[in-house]
Design an enzyme around this catalytic site. Structure first.
Site, PDB file in Angstrom:
ATOM      1  N   GLU A   1     103.771-122.430 -11.916  1.00  0.00           N
ATOM      2  CA  GLU A   1     102.382-122.372 -12.403  1.00  0.00           C
ATOM      3  C   GLU A   1     101.673-123.723 -12.289  1.00  0.00           C
ATOM      4  OE1 GLU A   1     102.464-120.653 -16.348  1.00  0.00           O
ATOM      5  OE2 GLU A   1     102.484-118.635 -15.516  1.00  0.00           O
TER       6      GLU A   1
ATOM      7  N   GLU B   1     105.890-112.750 -13.161  1.00  0.00           N
ATOM      8  CA  GLU B   1     106.172-112.857 -14.595  1.00  0.00           C
ATOM      9  C   GLU B   1     105.273-111.919 -15.374  1.00  0.00           C
ATOM     10  OE1 GLU B   1     105.735-116.599 -16.514  1.00  0.00           O
ATOM     11  OE2 GLU B   1     106.719-117.703 -14.911  1.00  0.00           O
TER      12      GLU B   1
END
Ligand code: GLA
Length: 648
Positions: free
Chosen positions: A144, A300
């Site tokens: 991320e 995710e």
């Protein structure tokens, strides 16, 4: 095609005996792949120049023996304490010069040469060791990028920003021209005088802000590319990815997508918000659209509750599967979770996982196992391609420019784009997300909300779309500035005005709806028998060839055009001089869809049911809490779904 199923796997948090149990239970759950070692830097490399491979070798071999593939992380998202102690200059700083200290994660300045050197050493060692390991099917670079720490203002950033600017502008005079530095005595005589947009007494140079955001996105991407090059240099041939975060402001994913072998994305909608599935649908449509014709992976999501909101509601029974199907219906070829086994310590110990702290007697575990079996039984699905006839424009450059202060009204770009999206989603019409320079061939309708910053290439592309037969909707506060956030000569709408058949005199800011200040907050206009509520802006426009489809009723623009149409070539160009509320967007979209002959994926569905086409597969999902009856008489329970193939 493999439908991947699994999650982040952090075995370094557990003793070796647990790993055997993990693999056994992963097999029970139908896990096919895990993202391994995303935060394992300190365990892989306990000191500079020292690597501990034994445990990682064991884990990878164990997974391989168990038939579970590895998405191997490069582990560079959280530098270990030895690194930040030895090289404190790698730590990032906020706009006040305060340091982000170690003790959490992502404590690195993206421009730091020390961070880059250490990350490169780690990735080189990892890639050389595992490039040919048969378990490794994908590389998971960092994690991320830009999350938590969106912008770094440290001295490292200053040095790199100056170099980025010098490469872009070549001369300081070119930068002065682009930034308009004769305003407020900001003229620079050397690149060395430029600092990142740190805390200043008042509003900072908007072109400088914009370039700093471009620089940040480029700098983070540079890190990804550095790691990708190292992985390739080690002879690894597996796809390389990093996980995106939906429409994430600091990284221009249009630019990033070109460098990804496979798009992967993270999704954490709030189960407390009954409408959160629409924003989630928007992000999933964006992921498919970033790289059409290439399957992507939901990297995710949570099986159940999170830990990081003020209250972390559980997902309702079936909701995890429904949100997973939302991604598959939109082209995903993998459903993964954060994380495999719930952590026993640390900040995320209350975050749900595939294998909960409360064990295998739980609803979460049962749902995980059931959904794994369901995925394994799923028939081959076509690659998500161009199934939509409607496109909504989302442009990061414009987003960054709109975020600058000192505009007629504060406009939340993403929220306004999503308002259109939600209105269309409720009508069960399929949408692609595009950038203003995307190939728009094949779309019947393109909606371009608030394209404040509009480059000449983008303008030409939108005009060509309308001329070749498309229905183009441009909305208030568009085509105002060039790529340097400066006005163009000749007023506003200087590029699109002729196509739209109007000219724009002024913006007419309204009071924010629901705010308590005095002044006009709504600008209603009539539209074929209904009244649409305009918000935020009520622009003063003049017809210059266009016809008014709707006129403001009451208020300071009573009787003036609010919604216009102009025939251009084989198509039509519409302009909205205001920003409709939710119902208004629905009414305007419906009117344009009727004119452009756009149809829903399926007719007669309730509001909480979404309908998505993926080639010949149409998925219907009920995100509501009540059982609904479909037009064919079948029912869908709360979070129930059905996938139908054409001809069935
Ligand atoms: C992000 C991170 C994960 C984890 C989850 C928790 O997506 O990538 O490491 O922290 O959030 O929701």
């Amino acid at each position: 095609m493999t439908m991947h199923y699994g999650g982040d796997y952090n075995p370094e948090q557990w003793p070796e005996a647990v790993w055997y149990d993990d693999v056994r239970l992963m097999r029970e759950a139908g896990v096919t792949m895990v993202s391994l070692g995303i935060f394992a830097w300190s365990r892989i490399q306990p000191a500079e120049g020292v690597f501990d491979w034994e445990w990682l070798d064991t884990v990878i071999d164990l997974l391989h023996e168990g038939g579970i593939a590895v998405d191997l992380a490069t582990a560079t998202a959280s530098p270990p304490p030895w690194a930040t102690t030895a090289y404190p200059q790698m730590l990032p700083q906020d706009e006040n010069g305060a340091t982000y200290w170690p003790g959490s994660r992502q404590q690195f300045a993206p421009s730091s040469p020390e961070y880059r050197r250490l990350a490169a050493e780690l990735v080189t060692a990892l890639a050389e060791r595992y490039a040919k390991h048969p378990a490794v099917v994908m590389w998971h670079v960092n994690n991320e990028y830009g999350c938590h720490l969106n912008y770094d203002y440290s001295d490292n950033a200053a040095v790199a920003f100056r170099a980025w600017l010098a490469a872009k502008y070549e001369t300081i005079d070119a930068l002065n021209d682009a930034w308009g530095t004769d305003f407020w005595s900001q003229r620079y005589t050397s690149f060395e005088q430029i600092v990142p947009p740190r805390k200043a007494p008042y509003s900072r140079n908007p072109a400088g802000e914009l370039d700093f955001k471009r620089f940040t996105s480029d700098t983070l991407l540079e890190l990804f590319l550095m790691e990708k090059r190292i992985i390739r240099a080690a002879g690894a041939t597996q796809p390389v990815t990093t996980n995106f975060m939906g429409a994430f402001p600091p990284a221009d994913y249009w630019r990033w997508a070109r460098e990804m072998d496979v798009i992967t994305d993270d999704n954490y909608p709030d189960p407390n918000d009954p409408e959160s599935f629409r924003a989630s649908a928007f992000a999933r449509d964006l992921m498919r659209s970033l790289k059409p014709e290439t399957p992507w992976i939901l990297m995710e999501q949570a099986t159940n509750a999170l830990n990081w909101r003020p209250t972390n509601a559980p997902k309702a029974p079936g909701q995890m599967a429904a949100l997973s199907m939302q991604a598959i219906a939109r082209g995903a070829d993998g459903i993964m979770f954060f994380q495999w086994r719930q952590s026993r310590a640390g900040s995320e110990k209350f975050h749900s996982a595939m294998l909960p702290q409360a064990g295998t007697r739980t609803r979460t575990w049962r749902e995980v196992v059931d959904f794994g079996a369901e995925l394994a039984a799923l028939p081959e699905l076509p690659v998500g391609a161009r199934d939509a006839h409607v496109a909504i424009v989302l442009d990061w450059q414009n987003w960054w420019a709109l975020e600058n202060p000192d505009h007629p009204a504060v406009l939340d770009y993403l929220a306004l784009v999503q308002r259109w999206y939600a209105a269309i989603h409720r009508q069960h019409v399929q949408v692609d997300i595009v950038q203003p320079t995307s190939d728009l061939t094949g779309y019947g309708v393109v909606i371009a909300p608030q394209l404040y910053l509009l480059t000449s290439d983008a303008a030409a592309n939108l005009i060509a779309f309308a001329e070749s037969g498309g229905h183009l909707l441009v909305t208030a506060f568009s085509d105002i500035v060039d790529e340097n956030d400066a006005f163009r000569d000749g007023g506003y709408l200087t590029q699109l005005g002729r196509t739209l058949g109007i000219w724009l005199e002024d913006f007419g800011a309204l009071v924010v709806p629901g705010g308590d200040g005095p002044g006009q907050s709504a600008a209603p206009f009539d539209l074929v028998g209904t009244t649409v509520t305009g918000t935020l802006l009520a622009e003063e426009i003049h017809l210059d060839g266009a016809a008014a489809l709707g006129r403001f009723v009451g208020g300071r623009l009573d009787g003036r055009p609010a919604f216009t149409v102009n025939p251009v070539g084989a198509g039509r160009a519409y302009y909205l001089a205001t920003i409709p509320d939710d119902e208004g967007c629905a009414a305007v979209a419906a009117a344009i869809f009727a004119a452009a002959d756009i149809h829903p994926v399926a007719f007669g569905l309730p509001d909480t049911v979404e309908a998505i086409r993926r080639g010949d597969a149409v998925t219907l999902i009920n995100h509501g809490t009540h059982t609904v009856t479909l037009p064919d008489g079948a029912t869908l329970e709360p979070f129930g779904y059905v996938m139908l193939r054409d001809g069935e």
